[in-house]
Design an enzyme around this catalytic site. Structure first.
Site, PDB file in Angstrom:
ATOM      1  CB  CYS A  52      11.933  15.404  72.005  1.00 40.56           C
ATOM      2  SG  CYS A  52      11.035  14.598  70.678  1.00 40.56           S
TER       3      CYS A  52
ATOM      4  CE1 TYR B 280      13.308  13.296  70.078  1.00 37.97           C
ATOM      5  CE2 TYR B 280      14.717  12.440  68.339  1.00 37.97           C
ATOM      6  CZ  TYR B 280      13.458  12.687  68.836  1.00 37.97           C
ATOM      7  OH  TYR B 280      12.356  12.347  68.096  1.00 37.97           O
TER       8      TYR B 280
ATOM      9  CD1 TRP C 251      14.915  15.632  66.699  1.00 36.78           C
ATOM     10  CD2 TRP C 251      14.054  17.000  68.246  1.00 36.78           C
ATOM     11  NE1 TRP C 251      13.598  15.873  66.360  1.00 36.78           N
ATOM     12  CE2 TRP C 251      13.048  16.699  67.296  1.00 36.78           C
ATOM     13  CE3 TRP C 251      13.740  17.836  69.317  1.00 36.78           C
ATOM     14  CZ2 TRP C 251      11.752  17.217  67.394  1.00 36.78           C
ATOM     15  CZ3 TRP C 251      12.463  18.356  69.409  1.00 36.78           C
ATOM     16  CH2 TRP C 251      11.474  18.044  68.456  1.00 36.78           C
TER      17      TRP C 251
ATOM     18  CE1 TYR D 152      11.356   8.575  67.200  1.00 33.76           C
ATOM     19  CE2 TYR D 152       9.503   9.613  66.086  1.00 33.76           C
ATOM     20  CZ  TYR D 152      10.753   9.697  66.668  1.00 33.76           C
ATOM     21  OH  TYR D 152      11.396  10.914  66.712  1.00 33.76           O
ATOM     22  CG  HIS D 153       7.320   9.521  69.585  1.00 28.24           C
ATOM     23  ND1 HIS D 153       6.771  10.432  68.704  1.00 28.24           N
ATOM     24  CD2 HIS D 153       8.606   9.907  69.774  1.00 28.24           C
ATOM     25  CE1 HIS D 153       7.691  11.323  68.375  1.00 28.24           C
ATOM     26  NE2 HIS D 153       8.819  11.030  69.009  1.00 28.24           N
TER      27      HIS D 153
ATOM     28  CG  HIS E 149      12.147   9.680  72.364  1.00 24.30           C
ATOM     29  ND1 HIS E 149      11.353  10.505  73.138  1.00 24.30           N
ATOM     30  CD2 HIS E 149      11.901  10.036  71.068  1.00 24.30           C
ATOM     31  CE1 HIS E 149      10.682  11.329  72.343  1.00 24.30           C
ATOM     32  NE2 HIS E 149      10.975  11.047  71.091  1.00 24.30           N
TER      33      HIS E 149
END
Length: 653
Positions: free
Chosen positions: A248, A292, A310, A510-511, A595
């Protein structure tokens, strides 16, 4: 050259609706191998008993790698993948690492070259006892696994306890039309990649977290891999020396091609990958711990950083900047995060995530979203913040995409996203933002909407100026593949229209990550990274855009760049020799991806003079437009077909 009939034999696409995966029954199937040890015959991989296994010869004379096991299913099936169970005893000897997978309808014709789709899957599996899955879609009777390396380098041998083929049941099937592009092959990774960066040497750097398939905590190390598209080889590495779990993060590529990774699980850390020495180097801690966040390289080579609640605490994640000359971070106290917050129901923990940042002229940074409010950030002195108005009638668009498809004209496409980070419906909205002088109000034009609502998708600018948007889901929910959008779309700025392309086999939500490769294809991979969640994707698919295919599915003849300097300074003339006639040239900066964010990629169309095979182009002189660093140079012919990308370095002077 592979014609469409050959491609269709190996890659018929399956409609997305109402699909279900099943393991095929193996009654009557036979297995052969080029090597086996008595008691470990290849039939052991089909016997339904995980305590028995095929093993290549290990007593007496050991056969050299590769080892090959071939399975005859006795009839043709629509298959969507294979699962390999490693031996389940106390030994790991023979765990398969690097591999390629081939399919055939007749046991004789196994395809053409890797560049044209011989291998439906290739890559490297992790050295453990977990089930290995390679996903693809094809019609086949015969399966062949080429084991190229032993995962732990313990010896020249290979083993497998069980081999199962997976089929997909669906009400209808459609063959791929070359006008809609082609998903060429799957690349298997020893990690679930949640972040990636394109390197100047043509390879792809990928990483997950402290674990191969999971995240959490502050372990101080990261699982990485490097994929070489030219050879198909994937090389894993655990990075410990930077004491940084890089899950992240913010990511930016410097003027000299280094990859600067900031924050994440170890929220204050900075790690720098130097491709020239294949080394990870510890960087200085940031002034504000973050996860993030987004970073973007400024026109002077410094890296701007903002947001990221995050991890490292909630709120107050104002701007700071890294100076490569001094290797230090400095606070930009007046570069305020508050104006770029979304109204996420989870509060600031989500509201300052994944900023859409673009380095621009005179050291400025333009923030296009995901908040509906846009802003300019100054990186001079203590920094500054200037509002840039709203993104037309769009709302907050967290986990949407923003792509600078024409940097000369200052044009940015935005697409999709949702009001809230998760448990929300994504949108189809798309807009074109045109930025000019720093601190001025940009123009925003609503353009045609996508056919599919998307959050968690990836947007990639192509050499011809179109934008490829792939993956995502219509109802955003981390670590799920429900409502996945399997049909990518292509935006044409000339017409303002979107075109649906051939669907992918594997959800990318996601990811997931997406990057333009040197051959003008696209890597779209990852998704998951959630331990035993069931939605981990240890792979990527390679998409061949329509501009590389003839009407019959064969590969187009491509223009070529036969000679060009490896470096060019801003504002200078670049001489180019081509192998034949071309119509135009473009630069595309090497991308980084995590992301939904890629602040490095951008495209610069070039005006060419010359004729025949001798050309010259003048590189624009503003470092905010052509951010120095490594770029692909593409020649494009009159049919819109791009050459292979030549990697060149643009320098400030």
């Amino acid at each position: 050259m592979v014609v469409l009939s050959t491609i269709l034999a190996f890659l018929p696409l399956i409609q997305v609706a109402l699909c279900a995966s099943i393991q095929l029954g193996r009654t009557g199937w036979t297995a052969t191998a080029d090597s086996f040890n008595p008691g470990n015959e290849p039939a052991k991989a089909l016997d339904g008993d995980a305590t028995t296994f095929w093993h290549s010869a290990y007593a007496g004379t050991v056969d050299p790698l590769p080892n090959v096991i071939t399975i005859d299913m006795k009839a043709s099936f629509i298959v969507s993948g294979v699962s390999i169970t490693p031996r389940q005893d106390d030994s790991s000897n023979g765990n398969i690492g690097q591999h390629t997978i081939e399919l055939s309808t007749d046991g004789t014709n196994w395809g053409a070259t890797i560049a044209n789709g011989r291998y439906v899957a290739s890559g490297t599996w992790a050295d453990d006892g977990s089930e290995k899955v390679a996903q693809f879609r094809a019609t086949a009777r015969y399966f062949r696994l080429n084991a190229l390396s032993e995962a732990g380098n313990r010896g020249n041998w290979s083993s497998a306890a069980e081999v199962n083929m997976i089929s997909t049941v669906a009400p209808t099937y459609t063959a791929p039309s070359p006008s809609k592009g082609l998903w060429q092959n799957t690349v298997d990774f020893p990690i679930v990649p949640a972040a990636a960066a394109m390197l100047p040497n043509g390879k792809v750097l990928l990483w997950s977290s402290f674990a191969l398939d999971n995240f959490g905590g502050t372990s101080g190390f990261t699982q990485t891999a490097i994929y070489d598209p030219a050879t198909g080889v994937v090389t894993p590495r655990t990075v410990t020396n930077t004491q940084h779990d890089m899950f992240c993060p913010g990511i930016s590529a410097t003027f000299d091609g280094r990859i600067v990774v900031t924050g994440g699980d170890n929220a204050a850390k900075t790690s720098i990958y130097d491709y020239s020495s294949d080394a990870w180097i510890p960087g200085p801690d940031m002034k504000i711990a973050r996860g993030y966040q987004s970073t973007a390289i400024a026109s002077d080579g410094r890296i701007f950083n903002i947001g990221g609640s995050w991890s490292g605490g909630n709120g107050g994640k104002n701007g700071e900047i890294w100076n490569p000359s001094t290797n230090t971070w400095s606070l930009l106290q007046n570069a305020l995060v508050a104006p770029m917050l979304t109204a996420d129901r989870a509060g600031v923990y989500r509201a300052d995530n994944h900023g859409w940042l673009f380095g621009w002229k005179n050291g400025s940074i333009f923030q296009a979203g995901p908040s509906k409010a846009m802003n300019w950030y100054s990186t001079s002195g203590a920094g500054g913040t200037t509002g840039a108005g709203l993104r037309s009638d769009d709302g907050d668009a967290m986990n949407g995409n923003a792509i600078m498809f024409d940097a000369v004209a200052g044009k940015i496409l935005t697409a999709g996203g949702a009001t809230n980070y998760q448990t929300d419906d994504a949108r189809t909205n798309a807009y074109v933002i045109t930025i000019g002088a720093p601190n001025s109000t940009p123009s925003v034009t609503k353009t045609a909407s996508m056919s599919f609502a998307r959050g968690f998708a990836n947007g990639i600018v192509l050499p011809d100026g179109t934008v490829f948007v792939t993956g995502g889901q219509s109802h955003v929910e981390p670590f799920t593949d429900t409502t996945a959008a399997l049909t990518p779309e292509l935006y044409n700025p000339s017409t303002g229209a979107w075109t649906q392309l051939n669907p992918m086999s594997i959800p990318r939500t996601y990811h997931s990550v997406g990057l333009l490769l040197p051959d003008a294809t696209v890597l779209n991979g990852g998704g998951g990274l959630c331990g035993n969640c069931g939605t981990n994707h240890w792979d990527a698919e390679i998409f061949v855009p329509p501009y590389l295919l003839n009407a019959d599915g064969s590969r187009r003849s491509r223009p070529s760049i036969t000679s060009v300097a490896s470096t060019v300074a801003l504002g200078k003339t670049l001489g180019i020799t081509t192998g034949g006639a071309v119509a135009r040239f473009a630069l595309v900066r090497l991308g980084t991806s995590t992301h939904t964010v890629d602040t490095d990629q951008r495209r610069v169309p070039l005006t060419a003079s010359g004729s025949g095979t001798s050309w010259s182009v003048v590189v624009p002189g503003d470092a905010g437009v052509v951010v120095p660093g490594y770029w692909y140079l593409f020649a494009i012919d009159g049919a819109g077909t791009p050459s292979l990308g030549k990697v060149i370095r643009v320098t400030p002077s």
